[in-house]
Design a protein around this motif. Structure first.
Motif, PDB file in Angstrom:
ATOM      1  N   GLY A   1      13.936  -1.929   4.437  1.00  0.00           N
ATOM      2  CA  GLY A   1      14.374  -0.659   3.851  1.00  0.00           C
ATOM      3  C   GLY A   1      13.189   0.282   3.762  1.00  0.00           C
ATOM      4  O   GLY A   1      12.028  -0.105   3.991  1.00  0.00           O
ATOM      5  N   ILE A   2      13.495   1.521   3.472  1.00  0.00           N
ATOM      6  CA  ILE A   2      12.409   2.494   3.360  1.00  0.00           C
ATOM      7  C   ILE A   2      12.814   3.550   2.334  1.00  0.00           C
ATOM      8  O   ILE A   2      13.984   3.939   2.254  1.00  0.00           O
ATOM      9  N   GLY A   3      11.847   3.942   1.537  1.00  0.00           N
ATOM     10  CA  GLY A   3      12.121   4.947   0.520  1.00  0.00           C
ATOM     11  C   GLY A   3      11.081   6.053   0.580  1.00  0.00           C
ATOM     12  O   GLY A   3       9.934   5.826   0.954  1.00  0.00           O
TER      13      GLY A   3
ATOM     14  N   GLN B   1       6.737   1.294  -3.090  1.00  0.00           N
ATOM     15  CA  GLN B   1       6.274   2.271  -2.127  1.00  0.00           C
ATOM     16  C   GLN B   1       4.899   1.947  -1.569  1.00  0.00           C
ATOM     17  O   GLN B   1       4.609   2.205  -0.427  1.00  0.00           O
ATOM     18  N   LEU B   2       4.039   1.390  -2.368  1.00  0.00           N
ATOM     19  CA  LEU B   2       2.682   1.137  -1.896  1.00  0.00           C
ATOM     20  C   LEU B   2       2.042   0.065  -2.748  1.00  0.00           C
ATOM     21  O   LEU B   2       2.140   0.076  -3.966  1.00  0.00           O
TER      22      LEU B   2
ATOM     23  N   SER C   1      -2.815  -2.395  -7.232  1.00  0.00           N
ATOM     24  CA  SER C   1      -2.057  -1.267  -7.764  1.00  0.00           C
ATOM     25  C   SER C   1      -0.803  -1.096  -6.915  1.00  0.00           C
ATOM     26  O   SER C   1      -0.817  -1.343  -5.704  1.00  0.00           O
ATOM     27  N   ALA C   2       0.270  -0.701  -7.542  1.00  0.00           N
ATOM     28  CA  ALA C   2       1.515  -0.526  -6.796  1.00  0.00           C
ATOM     29  C   ALA C   2       2.292   0.654  -7.352  1.00  0.00           C
ATOM     30  O   ALA C   2       2.238   0.944  -8.543  1.00  0.00           O
ATOM     31  N   THR C   3       2.987   1.330  -6.465  1.00  0.00           N
ATOM     32  CA  THR C   3       3.915   2.386  -6.866  1.00  0.00           C
ATOM     33  C   THR C   3       5.326   1.829  -6.737  1.00  0.00           C
ATOM     34  O   THR C   3       5.722   1.390  -5.658  1.00  0.00           O
TER      35      THR C   3
END
Lengths: 325, 85
Positions: free
Chosen positions: A96-98, A257-258, A315-317
């Motif tokens: 998937g992609i957001g 997201q990251l 770190s993550a979003t």
């Protein structure tokens, strides 16, 4: 005697965040130029959706490399290329992609409606009568056109080519607080316009038709660096534990997201009957986004939990939106 | 303060993961410190079951003389009980 009045709490639209999720995305291929020792590659064929956090594979790209930034057709990677070459075939992939569309759009409209079916009969006094009919909803976006690899044109071109629902998540207040109000829908993209006035900026209009209704829920968009969870949320504050469970499921959008700093993360959407022990309903552990139609019982309390494993200063979003049916 | 539960429970495959008191447990884990107030809904949801009790080995005073005991085949059981199809 004075009476208490409730003061309005208006929102300014400048803080609105719009997320767009295509849960069907798996991979896309493009070509790029690489430079030995450089973390930056330059895309030479655009028109593919690409997002930070996706893994990227190509000749001269070390294993386990991910996309960390996109600026126009310039893509920054988590590792330096090991060769200088032109027209290298690159494949980006994710489950998937957001996208956070907030930098592209400047107007969003969430519209819900409900049909009124007429039931007027003879001898009823001359006034029409109605019963509630079917609910419906649309979401429209308008803003500025970006034709580069990570821009709106690439994203909506691909969306049109995939005959399945996408999801839109709108946080009127930005989504930075715990369990903030959001509006969300699984939807069919019905329109994408490009307007290019001779004396103005090239703009886009985009519209989706909700497939199953527009839902009002709660969610959050946050950057995390240590293990944690959001505050337990319940829309039924007066109920005793477990007495306010719902039974019709719900719609959940979950995105990562990251992720930086190496290691892994598990992002878990959880529910609980007592806000003491939590059961995970859905999880995401790699960059991408999922849309999960939940069925059955959703317990009274919900929350998001995130757990890092390994890595150095990770770190993550992450983001989520959830609405009970 | 929540009363701790001392009975052991098995986390079932129906659970993706369970979290409590800062811990995460997964299917196959045996847990004996779930908060007491959570047991009923975890059981009701099928997320946990009572953990199987491991058989306590009984010392055999004369192992060399013990005759091996085999399970009877299913067909034999049917014959003994008179079960018919």
């Amino acid at each position: 005697m004075a009476t208490a009045t409730s003061l309005p709490n208006f929102l300014h639209g400048k803080n609105t965040r719009v997320l767009y999720v295509n849960p069907w995305f798996t991979s896309a291929t493009f070509t790029a130029n690489t430079t030995n020792g450089s973390y930056v590659i330059v895309a030479t064929t655009a028109i593919v959706p690409i997002s930070v956090g996706q893994s990227i594979i190509g000749s001269g790209i070390p294993a386990s490399t991910v996309v960390v930034a996109i600026q126009g057709n310039t893509i920054t990677l988590s590792a330096a290329a090991t060769a200088t070459a032109s027209g290298v075939t690159m494949t980006v992939s994710s489950t998937g992609i957001g996208y956070d569309f907030s930098p592209y759009f400047n107007d969003v409209s969430v519209s819900t409606s409900q049909a009124a079916e007429e039931t007027t009969t003879f001898l009823q006094g001359g006034s029409k009568t109605f019963i509630p009919g079917l609910k419906d909803g649309t979401i429209t976006l308008s803003g500025f056109h970006d034709g580069t690899i990570g821009g709106t044109s690439s994203i909506f071109h691909r969306a049109d080519a995939t005959p399945y629902d996408k999801s839109i998540l709108v946080f009127p207040a930005g989504g930075l607080l715990d369990s903030e109000r959001c509006f969300m829908a699984n939807a069919v993209q019905t329109k994408f316009d490009i307007k290019s006035p001779v004396a103005g900026v090239v703009t886009n209009d985009m519209e989706v038709q909700a497939d199953g209704g527009v839902w009002r829920g709660n969610g959050q968009y946050l950057v995390v660096s240590t293990n944690g969870n959001s505050t337990a949320y319940t829309p039924f504050p007066a109920a005793s534990s477990g007495t306010a469970d719902t039974s019709k499921g719900g719609l959940l959008v979950l995105g990562l997201q990251l992720l930086t700093g190496g290691g892994t993360i598990a992002v878990n959407f959880q529910h609980s009957s007592d806000s003491s022990t939590w059961s995970t309903l859905a999880t995401i552990s790699s960059a991408g986004a999922t849309v999960t139609p939940l069925t059955g019982t959703i317990h009274q309390y919900t929350r998001l939990q995130w757990v890092f494993t390994g890595g150095t200063n990770p770190s993550a979003t992450i983001y989520y939106g959830f609405a009970r049916y | 303060m929540a009363k701790a539960n001392t009975v052991a429970y098995l986390v079932t495959d129906k659970a993706i993961s369970l979290s409590y008191n800062g811990k995460n447990v997964f299917p196959g884990d045996i847990v004996s410190d779930f908060p007491g107030e959570s047991i009923s809904w975890l059981l009701e949801d099928g997320l946990i079951t009572l953990a199987p009790v491991a058989p306590t080995p009984t010392p055999d005073p004369t192992p060399a003389e013990s005759a091996p005991v085999e399970d009877a085949p299913a067909s034999d059981v049917s014959a003994e009980t008179g079960a018919t199809n």
